[in-house]
Scaffold this active site. Structure first.
Site, mmCIF file in Angstrom:
data_model
loop_
_atom_site.group_PDB
_atom_site.id
_atom_site.type_symbol
_atom_site.label_atom_id
_atom_site.label_comp_id
_atom_site.label_asym_id
_atom_site.label_seq_id
_atom_site.Cartn_x
_atom_site.Cartn_y
_atom_site.Cartn_z
ATOM 1 N N LYS A 171 15.868 -5.404 -7.814
ATOM 2 C CA LYS A 171 16.451 -4.260 -8.536
ATOM 3 C C LYS A 171 15.951 -4.119 -9.974
ATOM 4 O O LYS A 171 16.715 -3.748 -10.867
ATOM 5 C CB LYS A 171 17.984 -4.360 -8.543
ATOM 6 C CG LYS A 171 18.601 -4.264 -7.158
ATOM 7 C CD LYS A 171 20.094 -4.489 -7.182
ATOM 8 C CE LYS A 171 20.431 -5.934 -7.375
ATOM 9 N NZ LYS A 171 21.832 -6.267 -7.034
ATOM 10 N N ASP A 206 27.656 -10.292 -4.543
ATOM 11 C CA ASP A 206 28.603 -9.156 -4.528
ATOM 12 C C ASP A 206 29.071 -8.785 -3.113
ATOM 13 O O ASP A 206 30.189 -8.286 -2.923
ATOM 14 C CB ASP A 206 28.029 -7.919 -5.253
ATOM 15 C CG ASP A 206 26.646 -7.513 -4.783
ATOM 16 O OD1 ASP A 206 26.068 -8.206 -3.919
ATOM 17 O OD2 ASP A 206 26.133 -6.482 -5.285
HETATM 18 C C1 BGC Z 1 20.213 -8.334 -3.906
HETATM 19 C C2 BGC Z 1 21.462 -8.797 -3.217
HETATM 20 C C3 BGC Z 1 22.627 -7.895 -3.594
HETATM 21 C C4 BGC Z 1 22.277 -6.437 -3.341
HETATM 22 C C5 BGC Z 1 23.396 -5.488 -3.737
HETATM 23 C C6 BGC Z 1 19.973 -6.849 -3.670
HETATM 24 O O1 BGC Z 1 18.886 -6.410 -4.402
HETATM 25 O O2 BGC Z 1 19.089 -9.064 -3.434
HETATM 26 O O3 BGC Z 1 21.752 -10.134 -3.560
HETATM 27 O O4 BGC Z 1 23.743 -8.257 -2.856
HETATM 28 O O5 BGC Z 1 21.129 -6.105 -4.075
HETATM 29 O O6 BGC Z 1 23.739 -5.594 -5.062
#
Ligand code: BGC
Length: 558
Positions: A171, A206
């Site tokens: 992200k 999360d």
């Molecule tokens: C992460 C996860 C997370 C999800 C939602 C992803 O990019 O790898 O760990 O749960 O985003 O936030």
């Protein structure tokens, strides 16, 4: 000049073909979805059997879900969504809670700079929260430290409730010198550097938070899923099936454990995911090419960018532009310049006046859709008379307006639809930075709306595959649509969070449509998808409670 005029004559045909071709690339039928879900199940098995698979299937060391009677007050720190959040959560023990929270921005420099600087910022935010917002900034009773649960929403190989190594960042984060390090230690060291009386006792993802908090507020759930900036899911698995745990003490205890799937990395090898030039461009230009393949088709961080890539292709279409008379704007020319929230506004403007299709929330959280006949439509329970259809008067001089577009773009519009297109035009002028409404025709507005719905529809269908895979994995459904004997017959709880599922028009309805096509109506209708509001904070608090019960001495300074 005969040659030039021939090109112009053939323009509508060419344009229409291009739009049809794009539409085809984004369509996924039930067979495609079945194939994808079957592959999901294969990747689940691989990830449960061995470490280091892209679909990491991370054991959370959380061995059950709460029943709503839990009590206590805990601090929670949540990193991984749009903002950093510090919360104080009071669990009342009757399925309810009170939450005070403060949001803090995480700058791009912090996201990609040195990890210690990022973790110092987290500690400073907790410090500020304790001073300015918490009900008490001191440890309670005989304790030396305040317990804190950390929700860290990135892939972490967890080795205990309060221990886990960062596997990779997602992200848009990429903090230096952190991969392979224990995230709890990175945070605790920052607290200690600042002499804060805070102890990080628990670490969760999360999705685990969503599963815990939904179970706390609404009853036992099987899946916690996030459809927001990123996407992922966590579910309750039989410990016996997590074979990579080997002979660990967790295996000896047996029972269930929550597994964080990290489904955002599903099919990184690209066996079954669709492929379009617009997705490939996004991946190539991302900071993690070839990683988080599934997430790049689904989550809020990326949908706007896929849409931007399509719009640019239409603006630049040869031999004649299809969109905005070939004009672009700074926002459209900027990497990630089109936010998924803009798509949401465009679809909202369109949906809000669609009288044919009305959705309402059934008690219990199930979203149902009622589609009425052409002649009448039910809006908020009232029957409204049919509206006469009118054809938009487009400038006959403009070849752009003579084309029909792909089949899903109507050739004629009702007055309500014209009103919606006017609103979409206003959104586009405002959000994309056009200097005048004249830069955007109603046909442009219709094409942008069509583009947004193509991208969102595919995202929702793929999301439906992930949910279906978990239902099959947990014995609640079968991919042939038959129902296993011991499946839940009245309620299968699913806790969700994230901007996409919460705010994007019809996202949940579209997910359910895909789910129904995969697992059959009998199972789909008992799936109760409900918001796990504040799941990250409440989940971290519930996990901190477990940790403190297991190790009460952790809050006494040694
Ligand atoms: C992460 C996860 C997370 C999800 C939602 C992803 O990019 O790898 O760990 O749960 O985003 O936030």
């Amino acid at each position: 000049m005969a040659h030039t005029s021939a090109i112009f004559e053939s323009f509508p045909e060419t344009s229409q073909r291009l739009l049809d071709d794009i539409e085809k690339q984004f369509q996924m039928d039930t067979k495609d979805l079945q194939k994808l879900t079957a592959h999901f199940l294969r990747e689940f098995s691989q990830g449960l059997a061995e470490y280091n698979h892209p679909m990491a299937m991370i054991p959370s060391f959380v061995t059950g879900v709460p029943d709503g009677t839990e009590t206590g007050t805990f601090l929670a720190l949540d990193l991984g969504g749009t903002n950093l959040r510090v919360c104080e959560v009071e669990l009342h023990g009757n399925n309810t809670f009170t939450l005070r929270q403060q949001k803090y921005k995480v700058s791009e420099t912090l996201k990609t700079g040195e990890a210690t600087v990022l973790f110092d910022y987290l500690a400073d935010s907790v410090d500020e929260f304790l001073t300015d917002y918490a009900s008490s900034s001191a440890p309670q009773g005989d304790l030396d430290r305040i317990p804190l649960g950390l929700t860290f929403s990135f892939p972490v190989e967890q080795t205990a409730l309060d221990e886990g190594k960062i596997l990779t960042w997602t992200k848009g984060f990429n903090a230096k010198n952190s991969v392979g390090k224990d995230v709890v230690k990175l945070l605790q060291d920052a607290f200690d550097r600042k002499h804060l009386h805070v102890k990080c006792v628990a670490l969760i993802n999360d999705t685990v938070g969503a599963l815990l908090s939904r179970s706390y507020t609404a009853g036992k759930s099987v899946l916690g899923a996030i459809f927001g900036t990123g996407t992922n899911g966590a579910y309750l698995e039989d410990v016996a099936k997590i074979t990579k745990l080997g002979n660990s003490s967790a295996v000896a205890k047996g029972g269930k454990m929550i597994v964080n799937t990290e489904w955002g990395a599903f099919d990184n090898a690209r066996w079954v995911l669709p492929s379009t030039p617009f997705d490939n461009k996004l991946d190539r230009e991302s900071i993690n090419p070839h990683f988080q393949a599934f997430e790049k088709f689904i989550s809020g961080m990326y949908l706007g960018e896929i849409t931007r890539n399509i719009l640019l292709a239409l603006i630049d279409a040869a031999p004649k532009p299809i969109l905005f008379s070939g004009k672009s704007t700074t926002a459209l020319n900027t990497h990630y310049g089109l936010d998924t929230a803009v798509m949401s506004k465009v679809e909202e403007a369109w949906e809000s006046i669609q009288e044919e299709s009305v959705s309402e929330e059934k008690p219990g959280g199930n979203v149902i859709e009622s589609t009425s006949a052409e002649a009448t439509a039910k809006v908020n329970g009232k029957i409204v008379p049919p509206t006469p259809k009118v054809t938009l008067r487009f400038d006959p001089e403009s070849v752009q307006h003579q084309m029909k577009g792909p089949s899903s773009l109507p050739a004629s519009f009702t007055p309500q639809q014209v009103a919606a297109l006017e609103r979409i035009r206003a959104v586009l002028v405002e959000e994309l930075g056009f200097s005048s409404p004249d830069d955007v025709t109603l046909r442009d507005a219709a094409i942008v709306r069509w583009t947004c719905s193509l991208v969102a529809e595919r995202a929702a269908k793929l999301s439906g595959c992930a949910v279906a895979a978990v239902l099959v994995q947990t014995g609640q459904a079968r991919l042939d649509g038959t129902v296993p004997d011991d499946a839940e017959k009245t309620r299968i709880g699913v806790g969700v969070d994230g901007s996409l599922i919460q705010f994007y028009p019809r996202f949940q309805i579209r997910v359910r449509d895909a789910l129904r096509s995969l697992v059959g109506a009998e199972v789909e209708k008992v799936v109760e998808i409900g918001m796990a509001k504040d799941g990250s904070g409440v989940g971290a608090a519930l996990c901190a409670l477990q940790a403190v019960k297991q190790h009460p001495d952790a809050l006494i300074q040694g």
